[in-house]
Design an enzyme around this catalytic site. Structure first.
Site, PDB file in Angstrom:
ATOM      1  N   TRP B 336      -0.665  11.896  -8.913  1.00 22.45           N
ATOM      2  CA  TRP B 336      -1.583  13.023  -8.742  1.00 22.45           C
ATOM      3  C   TRP B 336      -1.530  13.522  -7.310  1.00 22.45           C
ATOM      4  CZ3 TRP B 336      -7.311  12.662  -7.320  1.00 22.45           C
ATOM      5  CH2 TRP B 336      -7.542  11.576  -6.447  1.00 22.45           C
ATOM      6  N   ASP B 337      -1.014  12.657  -6.422  1.00 21.37           N
ATOM      7  CA  ASP B 337      -0.866  13.028  -5.011  1.00 21.37           C
ATOM      8  C   ASP B 337      -0.209  14.401  -4.871  1.00 21.37           C
ATOM      9  OD1 ASP B 337      -0.287   9.869  -3.425  1.00 21.37           O
ATOM     10  OD2 ASP B 337      -0.737  10.213  -5.529  1.00 21.37           O
ATOM     11  N   GLU B 476      -9.662   3.231  -7.128  1.00 20.36           N
ATOM     12  CA  GLU B 476      -8.990   2.263  -7.994  1.00 20.36           C
ATOM     13  C   GLU B 476      -9.504   0.836  -7.870  1.00 20.36           C
ATOM     14  OE1 GLU B 476      -4.933   3.030  -7.001  1.00 20.36           O
ATOM     15  OE2 GLU B 476      -4.778   4.769  -8.325  1.00 20.36           O
ATOM     16  N   LYS B 589     -12.283   2.437  -2.773  1.00 17.48           N
ATOM     17  CA  LYS B 589     -10.991   2.503  -2.097  1.00 17.48           C
ATOM     18  C   LYS B 589     -10.832   3.821  -1.331  1.00 17.48           C
ATOM     19  CE  LYS B 589      -6.030   2.133  -3.199  1.00 17.48           C
ATOM     20  NZ  LYS B 589      -5.031   2.177  -4.261  1.00 17.48           N
ATOM     21  N   GLN B 590     -11.281   4.900  -1.930  1.00 14.76           N
ATOM     22  CA  GLN B 590     -11.083   6.230  -1.361  1.00 14.76           C
ATOM     23  C   GLN B 590     -12.112   7.144  -2.030  1.00 14.76           C
ATOM     24  OE1 GLN B 590      -7.127   6.015  -3.443  1.00 14.76           O
ATOM     25  NE2 GLN B 590      -7.422   8.197  -3.629  1.00 14.76           N
TER      26      GLN B 590
END
Lengths: 758, 758
Positions: B336-337, B476, B589-590
């Site tokens: 998806w980056d 994640e 995580k983000q």
């Protein structure tokens, strides 16, 4: 007490990896493996099978640098152990010469708090010639660690890898296979399609890898396994190896697979034990013990170790190249070095091996016949440089001392080799009385060589002499010379011995003689010519002086005085000398006249020996590693011993100290043989007199206290000890010998002591 | 004045060679070549062609590490130049970002009195995508010297070469050829038999080699040439390279041969000039100029350089992997980056490239359909990790932070990606109004994704809501969660936009709609369900507080406070935390909730943005390199700018300072894109409002004095300058924009200045 059976280096210096490849080479006569260092990217690997040559796009046929099975990458926690990257804390690499084992041991700090200790062993089996193996003992000193062992056969090796202008590929990888476990690679040489199958397999001792992985990388094949080790736990990995080729097997890959399976079943330690026993057995009979200089003792053993690794008695179709089975130098070609320098070692310690080496000359006789034929002669003209089939393989051009291209003439005209071989046959026969060899094989060689000389010599009607013109003698500085003393004398002797041989065969082996005469078309007319040449060939002995002219016109050449030596003690080129004019000076590369006198001293007076030694020694540049030892021996013979010990030390250190600067290319095998000769012929004073008696007139440098050695003569081992005061001598069988001027009748097994009068 | 267009290292450190392979990578969208250092044995080479994947024995399909054509051994007087062996006197390696050229310059002392100066250049052509080249300028400083140049194509490369447990071979060399002059190698991938032909040729400038040599080494091919140089004479060697594959050519080796011949005819400098012109053209339109911090300026350009190298507009069947064309990390898979992080850069600077990247998703729609089918759904389920054909390629297991094997669930349940792609399609369409793309291709994707969601969402009868359960969101750390806000909101939005699209097509493109409805079997019933889900899907907005629950049950998880940062300024794991229990803590995580808000801020109030930003930022571990930039931008949006500049600096230095510790595996491409986003969305304050107007609300850290950048919007380039005092804005075409709250009507080419009230 320091170990005098161990040759070792105590520091890791990557620039030394190349010459160390030679110094730590292991071989068994069938194959040789250079001392490749698994933990560095800087190596010139070399793995050879005696007799496997290939030319492809190279200038001449070469001993093939086969795929390299010694690669072993060891990773700890994902990082590869690399001596050029890691912090090396403790390091030693050593050759256990007594048992034939190469060892390496070190501790590296891969990163802070991650130290690994590695001890490795490697041997090339003297018991089962197709086997080699390594053992790695690996310990993570600081904490639990994950080790990965990645064992690789690299099928991307080439010859002359470090010289792009000469680089040549000699094989193609034809297949790789998973041996489940283990890997095998089959390579096929380009020209003759010789198949070489190599297998290797890594197995843990008492544990199993967590997982084994096989990778077919087309020109590389690898087996990798990982295992977790507790802190301080030593992981032992065995790496078994096997090699077979289509030279000796009709199904090399099947035999190779079978061999490695049998090896794994036998086990590493069992094979190592049998291998070591054989090495110990060899040393028991053939060691030379020197007291008084530890460096000399170790270095002498080093040379004997490496020389005896070069050959075995199982293959009569191979011989020893100038660089042994230790490197690519001289492309693995066989020179006169083998018969003249190395054969004596084998004749007097392992006569079975000597026989195999001489059978190589018989088995390449057809090649020699072809050389003669292509040069317009009958008979057999042995190649100056010989490979697998005896055809001439000397390159026609190379580079001189100024790095300029230059025509090489040795292959065309350094013809003395044919008689060097004859000389060696007689020396073997004299020592072993091997009639089977002499009358079935040796004689055919000798008569064919005579047939060659008959064409190569020319009759000078005006002077009623025979001449051999436009040759090169042992001294290669001078080319296209006429009536080289060494060559002519040896030819004279060849004919003379051939006629004797013929007489003997007429009486004792008439059937064999008949066969040869039919086959070679020999008649009385031929024998008459042989006699004529022998009687009338020009020998340059002077009436007025004892000094023999090396070749016609030598005395008229320009004199140059050698006034200085380099850091290795070797002569430096005199000032003002233009290297392209060597041909017109009196400077010589190595002994020529003196060489002949060394080979057959009984043909000359003491005065002649001494006068020529003195005359030529000071004009010798020693540009061949064969040179110093010959002068050392002759010096001892004529009583000029001032150089004897220093030349001996230079000789034994030729590769250890890399004093020719090119040990990375392989062993100076003839120099190694010269080391043995200096010890046995020189210090040991061993010779054979005109009555075929073994004679011993030891002389020892004051630096040395004693020497002890053995020679095998007429099927009896004779052991000799000398310490300046006495000679102690024992023979296995009853035998008449001479110690100095005294004739002694030795009784089987009884020690006899001869005290020296001072 | 320091060169702000140059990224350089001034010392040679061999341990840095691995990450420098990434930092000095060159790519043009068709191919990528890592910054291999010819003068060291320590490298992890990588040469890739976008779209060439292979699986063989690897865990999942991988971007193939093709044969390496960059090897160039230079010997001087027989010694190979090696930075790890020679004495390095002067050293610099630099990326000329303005012109797209990699340079290296050094002087080495090979031995006393033998110094060599080398200057090298390398470029991968942006003009002719199949060409790359090097130029070596070599000077012997102290005396005449013999140089040998040995240029090699190494066909023995593998993937994961430094990890024996993962190491995989993906091709076989099928042939090598002498191009007379030059060399060519053809390799064929194992699974799909893709042919790759690579050619290279070395040619001297204005001179000729003394001799050229070709060597076929089966898995390597080389061309060597020697030349004598006078003291101080600079020898210039061109190395031309060409690549072709059967992906784009029906006869790769013929085309490759033709290409290199044409290249040699054109000449090195001519190609370099055209290549540089294109780079300069790119910078003219897409540079971002920053005043006030040179490090920031250079690093930002570094990121833009590398990101823009990753793609071109000629191939609609490839996209950008997470590591760009710069390394093997993540096996070259597309995440998806690409749509979420990288597409904006391309949409707003090179929309043609953005289109090609979105066409990749169209061209892999059949793969996405298959994923859905194999999971029991209709429609299209885009792969979490996608390679050449769109099939799911996420590995099913890997290693966690404790190095223990762990099941990877992202490929099974990180389903938001299908809607990330839809989002990106709309963003592209909004910026370009590319109806051709939207109605022929985009719409089919969008409707298929809707069909997938219809099956993936479940109807909860009791609560009369639709739910999406057992997923992974952007964060994640938490797996198998229900009703992840990010996912559900994006799905709601997807259906809503799809229904709008359908209406539009009914009116304006009825034929196209008809085709799609026939093909996808769409009826009114389907549309009704889409509306139902859109209305009733569970969105976790709370009534009482602005803070949105990331997924059901998140608020009940264990709290851990992040109290310290590491040497890179990144959060450290809280004390006492057991890494295997991350799933049960609130640590993320983000950005997850915040990510959705960044993508569609207009759907939320200022309060909501601020509250969720504050709540989640302090629970974020930033274990993804995508993280800091997103918080930086959101921070600037909500007025919490204290981290803005420091997060920006971390982001732009991700690879330069290797602050994730794994830059050797490739470019953190999404982080590079995040750098651009932080500058343009963050400092530049660029956004699109609900009326599709371009808005600019710049905010600059006090550390920075000014920023200047361009965006392409609705086919007009808009240039913006800001320096704390004014915004100066120009548009190519007439356009209505907003600067802060002010609506401005820009006239084509007329600069407009808006002064800031303090």
């Amino acid at each position: 007490m320091k170990d005098l059976w161990e040759f070792s280096v105590k520091d890791y210096i990557k620039e030394d990896n190349y010459k160390n490849g030679t110094l730590f080479n292991l071989a068994n006569g069938y194959m040789g493996m250079r001392g490749y260092n698994e933990f560095s990217l800087y190596n010139n690997p070399g793995n050879y099978i005696a007799g496997i040559f290939d030319r492809s796009t190279a200038q001449v046929t070469e001993l093939v640098n086969l795929p390299n099975p010694l690669l072993m990458n060891i990773y700890v926690n994902g990082q590869k152990i690399d001596l050029d990257i890691n912090n090396v804390i403790d390091y030693q690499r050593s050759l256990d010469m007594g048992n034939g084992i190469l060892k390496e041991a070190f501790i590296v700090e891969v990163q802070k708090g991650l130290r690994v200790q590695i001890e490795s062993e490697r041997f090339v089996s003297r018991k089962n010639f197709h086997r080699w193996a390594c053992r790695y003992s690996v310990t993570a000193l600081d904490s639990e660690a994950l080790f990965v062992f990645e064992s690789i056969i690299d099928g991307g090796t080439v010859n002359s890898g470090h010289n792009p202008k000469e680089l040549s590929a000699h094989y193609k990888v034809s297949s790789v296979q998973d041996l489940k476990p283990g890997v095998m690679m089959v390579a096929i040489t380009n020209d003759k399609k010789i198949e070489i199958a190599q297998a290797s397999c890594i197995i843990l001792k008492e544990k199993k890898f967590s997982r084994l992985k096989f990778n077919d990388l087309q020109c590389r094949v690898q087996q990798a396994g990982d295992v977790i080790a507790a802190k301080g736990e030593t992981i032992v990995v065995y790496k078994f190896g096997a090699v077979y080729s289509s030279r000796e097997s009709s199904n090399a890959s099947t035999d190779c697979k079978r061999e490695i399976e049998a090896f794994i079943a036998d086990g590493y330690e069992a094979e190592l034990e049998k291998h070591s026993e054989l090495w110990q057995g060899f040393w028991n009979s053939s060691d030379i013990k020197i007291q008084g200089n530890e460096e000399a003792q170790k270095a002498l053993r080093f040379n004997i170790f490496h020389l005896s690794s070069c050959a075995y008695d199982k293959d009569p179709t191979v011989s020893i190249g100038a660089k042994g089975l230790h490197g690519e130098g001289y492309k693995g070609h066989v020179f006169w070095d083998t018969e003249t320098f190395m054969l004596p070692f084998f004749i007097y310690t392992q006569p079975q091996v000597a026989k195999a080496l001489l059978m190589y000359r018989y088995n390449t006789l057809d090649g020699a016949r072809r050389n003669a034929f292509m040069n317009g002669f009958s008979g057999a003209q042995y190649a100056w440089e010989s490979a697998d089939d005896g055809l001439e393989t000397t390159p026609k051009w190379g580079y001189d001392y100024n790095n300029k291209p230059v025509r090489i003439w040795t292959g065309d005209i350094e013809v003395h080799i044919s008689s060097d071989i004859v000389f060696s046959i007689f020396e073997y026969y004299r020592a072993t009385e091997d009639k089977d060899f002499m009358f079935k094989y040796g004689s055919e060689i000798i008569f064919e060589v005579c047939r060659f000389w008959t064409g190569r010599a020319v009759y000078n009607k005006n002077k009623d002499i025979w001449e051999i013109n436009s040759v090169i003698g042992p001294d290669e500085f001078h080319e296209h010379v006429d009536n080289n003393f060494y060559t002519n004398y040896l030819v004279k002797w060849t004919f003379s011995k051939a006629l004797e041989l013929r007489e003997k065969m007429k009486n004792e082996y008439p059937l064999e003689l008949n066969r040869i005469e039919n086959y070679l078309c020999l008649t009385e007319k031929d024998y008459a010519i042989w006699k004529n040449i022998s009687d009338k060939i020009l020998i340059n002995k002077q009436k007025e002086t004892d000094i023999i002219e090396q070749f016609e016109g030598y005395f008229d050449l320009k004199e140059y005085e050698i006034t200085s030596v380099d850091e290795n003690g070797m002569p430096q080129w005199p000032k003002g000398l233009n290297l392209s004019e060597l041909n017109s000076t009196k400077l010589i590369k190595q002994p020529d006249v003196v060489m002949l006198m060394l080979m057959m001293p009984q043909e000359f007076s003491e005065q002649e020996l001494k006068a020529n030694y003195e005359y030529y020694e000071k004009r010798t540049m020693h540009k061949s590693s064969l040179s110093p030892s010959m002068y050392s021996i002759m010096g001892m013979k004529v009583g000029d011993t001032h150089n004897a010990f220093s030349y001996f030390m230079k000789c034994i250190n030729t590769d250890i100290k890399d004093n020719q600067g090119n040990s990375l290319l392989g062993l100076h095998a003839a120099s190694s043989a010269g080391a043995w000769q200096t010890a046995v012929y020189g210090f040991g004073g061993f010779s054979i007199d005109s009555q075929d008696r073994a004679c011993f007139s030891p002389w020892l440098a004051p630096d040395l206290q004693s020497i002890e050695f053995s020679v095998v003569y007429k099927n009896s081992r004779i052991k000799v000890f000398y310490d300046h005061e006495k000679v102690v001598i024992t023979s296995e069988r009853d035998m008449q010998v001479k110690v100095y001027s005294e004739v002694i009748l030795l009784k089987s097994g009884i020690e006899c002591e001869v005290r020296i009068n001072k």
